[in-house]
Design an enzyme around this catalytic site. Structure first.
Site, mmCIF file in Angstrom:
data_model
loop_
_atom_site.group_PDB
_atom_site.id
_atom_site.type_symbol
_atom_site.label_atom_id
_atom_site.label_comp_id
_atom_site.label_asym_id
_atom_site.label_seq_id
_atom_site.Cartn_x
_atom_site.Cartn_y
_atom_site.Cartn_z
ATOM 1 N N SER A 22 -6.352 3.164 7.913
ATOM 2 C CA SER A 22 -6.687 1.802 7.513
ATOM 3 C C SER A 22 -5.701 1.256 6.482
ATOM 4 O O SER A 22 -5.093 2.020 5.729
ATOM 5 C CB SER A 22 -8.090 1.768 6.891
ATOM 6 O OG SER A 22 -9.083 1.792 7.875
ATOM 7 N N PRO A 23 -5.564 -0.066 6.425
ATOM 8 C CA PRO A 23 -4.732 -0.669 5.372
ATOM 9 C C PRO A 23 -5.362 -0.458 3.998
ATOM 10 O O PRO A 23 -6.570 -0.643 3.824
ATOM 11 C CB PRO A 23 -4.722 -2.154 5.740
ATOM 12 C CG PRO A 23 -5.196 -2.216 7.152
ATOM 13 C CD PRO A 23 -6.113 -1.061 7.340
ATOM 14 N N GLN A 99 -1.625 -5.716 9.325
ATOM 15 C CA GLN A 99 -2.808 -6.513 9.015
ATOM 16 C C GLN A 99 -2.366 -7.690 8.156
ATOM 17 O O GLN A 99 -1.915 -7.508 7.025
ATOM 18 C CB GLN A 99 -3.864 -5.692 8.284
ATOM 19 C CG GLN A 99 -5.167 -6.434 8.048
ATOM 20 C CD GLN A 99 -6.119 -5.660 7.155
ATOM 21 O OE1 GLN A 99 -5.915 -5.580 5.942
ATOM 22 N NE2 GLN A 99 -7.153 -5.079 7.754
ATOM 23 N N TYR A 183 -12.291 -12.202 1.514
ATOM 24 C CA TYR A 183 -11.033 -12.922 1.516
ATOM 25 C C TYR A 183 -11.198 -14.257 2.250
ATOM 26 O O TYR A 183 -12.293 -14.630 2.655
ATOM 27 C CB TYR A 183 -9.934 -12.055 2.112
ATOM 28 C CG TYR A 183 -9.653 -10.801 1.303
ATOM 29 C CD1 TYR A 183 -9.838 -10.782 -0.085
ATOM 30 C CD2 TYR A 183 -9.209 -9.633 1.906
ATOM 31 C CE1 TYR A 183 -9.587 -9.642 -0.837
ATOM 32 C CE2 TYR A 183 -8.951 -8.485 1.161
ATOM 33 C CZ TYR A 183 -9.142 -8.493 -0.207
ATOM 34 O OH TYR A 183 -8.893 -7.364 -0.941
ATOM 35 N N ARG A 231 -10.247 -7.765 11.684
ATOM 36 C CA ARG A 231 -11.263 -7.147 10.828
ATOM 37 C C ARG A 231 -12.197 -8.258 10.384
ATOM 38 O O ARG A 231 -11.824 -9.156 9.633
ATOM 39 C CB ARG A 231 -10.636 -6.445 9.625
ATOM 40 C CG ARG A 231 -11.670 -5.907 8.645
ATOM 41 C CD ARG A 231 -11.103 -4.859 7.705
ATOM 42 N NE ARG A 231 -10.952 -3.580 8.391
ATOM 43 C CZ ARG A 231 -10.517 -2.472 7.794
ATOM 44 N NH1 ARG A 231 -10.164 -2.494 6.523
ATOM 45 N NH2 ARG A 231 -10.415 -1.351 8.477
ATOM 46 N N GLY A 326 -9.739 5.388 5.565
ATOM 47 C CA GLY A 326 -9.023 4.897 4.407
ATOM 48 C C GLY A 326 -8.726 5.994 3.421
ATOM 49 O O GLY A 326 -7.691 6.657 3.473
ATOM 50 N N ARG A 327 -9.654 6.236 2.499
ATOM 51 C CA ARG A 327 -9.429 7.244 1.478
ATOM 52 C C ARG A 327 -9.203 8.649 2.054
ATOM 53 O O ARG A 327 -8.396 9.404 1.512
ATOM 54 C CB ARG A 327 -10.576 7.219 0.468
ATOM 55 C CG ARG A 327 -10.508 5.992 -0.452
ATOM 56 C CD ARG A 327 -11.766 5.849 -1.294
ATOM 57 N NE ARG A 327 -11.658 4.734 -2.227
ATOM 58 C CZ ARG A 327 -11.913 3.461 -1.935
ATOM 59 N NH1 ARG A 327 -12.283 3.146 -0.709
ATOM 60 N NH2 ARG A 327 -11.794 2.511 -2.846
#
Length: 388
Positions: A22-23, A99, A183, A231, A326-327
């Site tokens: 993931s970004p 992205q 966002y 997303r 992600g993490r």
């Protein structure tokens, strides 16, 4: 029956497996340009076996960044660094994805380790925030927000298209638009942030108009043979915000406008959420399965899918198509190899480059010497905390 390591084809792009990095914003860019750090970070994840590799969210305008350290693609000078990133990802066997996003009213911040407070417009590293309505997010986001004019909305759509053209020139083969996490795109869809009285606010069709126009602008310049995904902030977890039923209907409409895959996440248009699920394993999978089933579109989700057995099972059950990490991807650059070993894949070292895999495959008897973890032990972070 597919599994975590099955190839996945979308349009003319084939991923070697269903595992996506993931970004995640690194705040390491200067003037929006990525550098050696980014080449190292994303190249190593492609070498570690990830099928699809995203750099961080890439801002379409300077005001679309979170901090001044965010990467961007609003001018041609920023293409070269991203081309280096796509080149190393491809060389290591992955597919490079981008992205594109705009942070809207959640921009103009300090870097996280500097306090993550919002900076005023007159600060050297701050700017005037724009959003659907003149409503501040709240919490640590305290500075006034200006309502966007219709012309400014059109400018943003043109900026998406211009950035998409540059992304193609940089070598990206998969494009995602970031309309989640509070966002700009997410805020247009949410009644919590969008209280406009013109044709961009109010009812469902009006609140979705921004998304459809942005998709149309990008689809017009992004090749039909390459995936275009989003997303989506699919639930605000608030009674006055986006409800998941609306998100299902929104994906159906966006599919008609050229959307190829839905990457579902949370809206995060408020901190005042009802029963936040962020500690629960794989909590987005059920939502993703519903969209896949009812709309007939491929789906990917993230959130707490860092255990190989869980990630593999949701693919085997055909609930979703892609697992976004992600993490866990930051914690373990070879997460796919580790997962393959945990799941007794017949040749886990086939996921790394051939020369690298040869050495590891031929010295497995000496695992204690080369430091490979034994089954059941890993540096993996099994859950992903909620993003800011």
């Amino acid at each position: 029956m597919p599994d975590l390591f099955s190839p996945f084809r979308l349009k003319d792009v084939t991923l070697r497996n269903r595992i996506v990095m993931s970004p995640m914003t690194m705040h390491r860019s200067v003037d929006g340009k990525v550098g050696d750090y980014h080449v190292m970070l994303y190249g190593s994840r492609a070498a570690g076996g990830f099928g699809l590799v995203f750099p961080e969210q890439i801002a379409i305008t300077p005001e679309g960044r979170t901090t001044v350290g965010c990467a961007g693609l609003w001018n041609d000078d920023q293409i070269e660094g991203l081309a280096r990133v796509t080149s190393i990802i491809k060389e290591m066997g992955g597919v490079p994805a981008i992205q594109l996003g705009h942070t809207g009213r959640k921009g103009s911040e300090q870097k996280p380790w500097e306090g993550k407070l919002q900076l005023p417009p007159d600060h050297p590293h701050g700017w005037q925030l724009k959003a659907p309505s003149a409503i501040s997010y709240g919490g640590r986001y305290t500075y006034p927000v200006e309502e966007m004019t219709v012309d400014e909305i059109s400018d943003v759509h043109r900026a998406y298209a211009a950035a998409a053209k540059r992304a193609l020139e940089a070598g990206f083969e998969w494009l995602e638009m970031h309309f989640a996490h509070g966002y700009l795109g997410a805020s247009f869809f949410s009644p919590l942030a969008n209280q406009r009285t013109d044709h961009y606010g109010g009812n469902f069709d009006n609140r979705l108009r921004y998304h459809l126009e942005a998709l149309d602008a990008v689809r017009a310049v992004w090749p039909e043979r390459l995936p275009l995904t989003m997303r989506l902030g699919s639930d605000d977890l608030h009674p006055a915000g986006v409800q998941f039923d609306e998100a299902v209907a929104a994906v159906a409409r966006m599919k008609e406008h050229g959307l190829d895959l839905a990457d579902l996440s949370i809206g995060f248009n408020t901190d005042e959420m009802t029963d936040p699920p962020f500690a629960r394993m794989a909590f987005m999978v059920e939502r993703g399965a519903r969209v896949k089933r009812e709309i007939g579109i491929p789906v990917g989700v993230s959130w707490n899918l860092g255990l190989p057995a869980v990630a593999d099972q949701v693919i085997r059950d055909e609930l979703i198509d892609l697992v976004f990490l992600g993490r866990p991807a930051l914690s373990n650059p070879h997460w796919p190899v580790w997962a393959a070993r945990e799941l007794a894949h017949q040749d886990p070292f086939s996921l790394v480059p051939e020369d690298w895999g040869w050495w590891l495959r031929n010295f497995r008897a000496h695992e204690a010497c080369i430091g490979w973890p034994v089954p059941g032990a890993s540096p993996l972070l099994e859950t992903e905390a909620r993003p800011a």
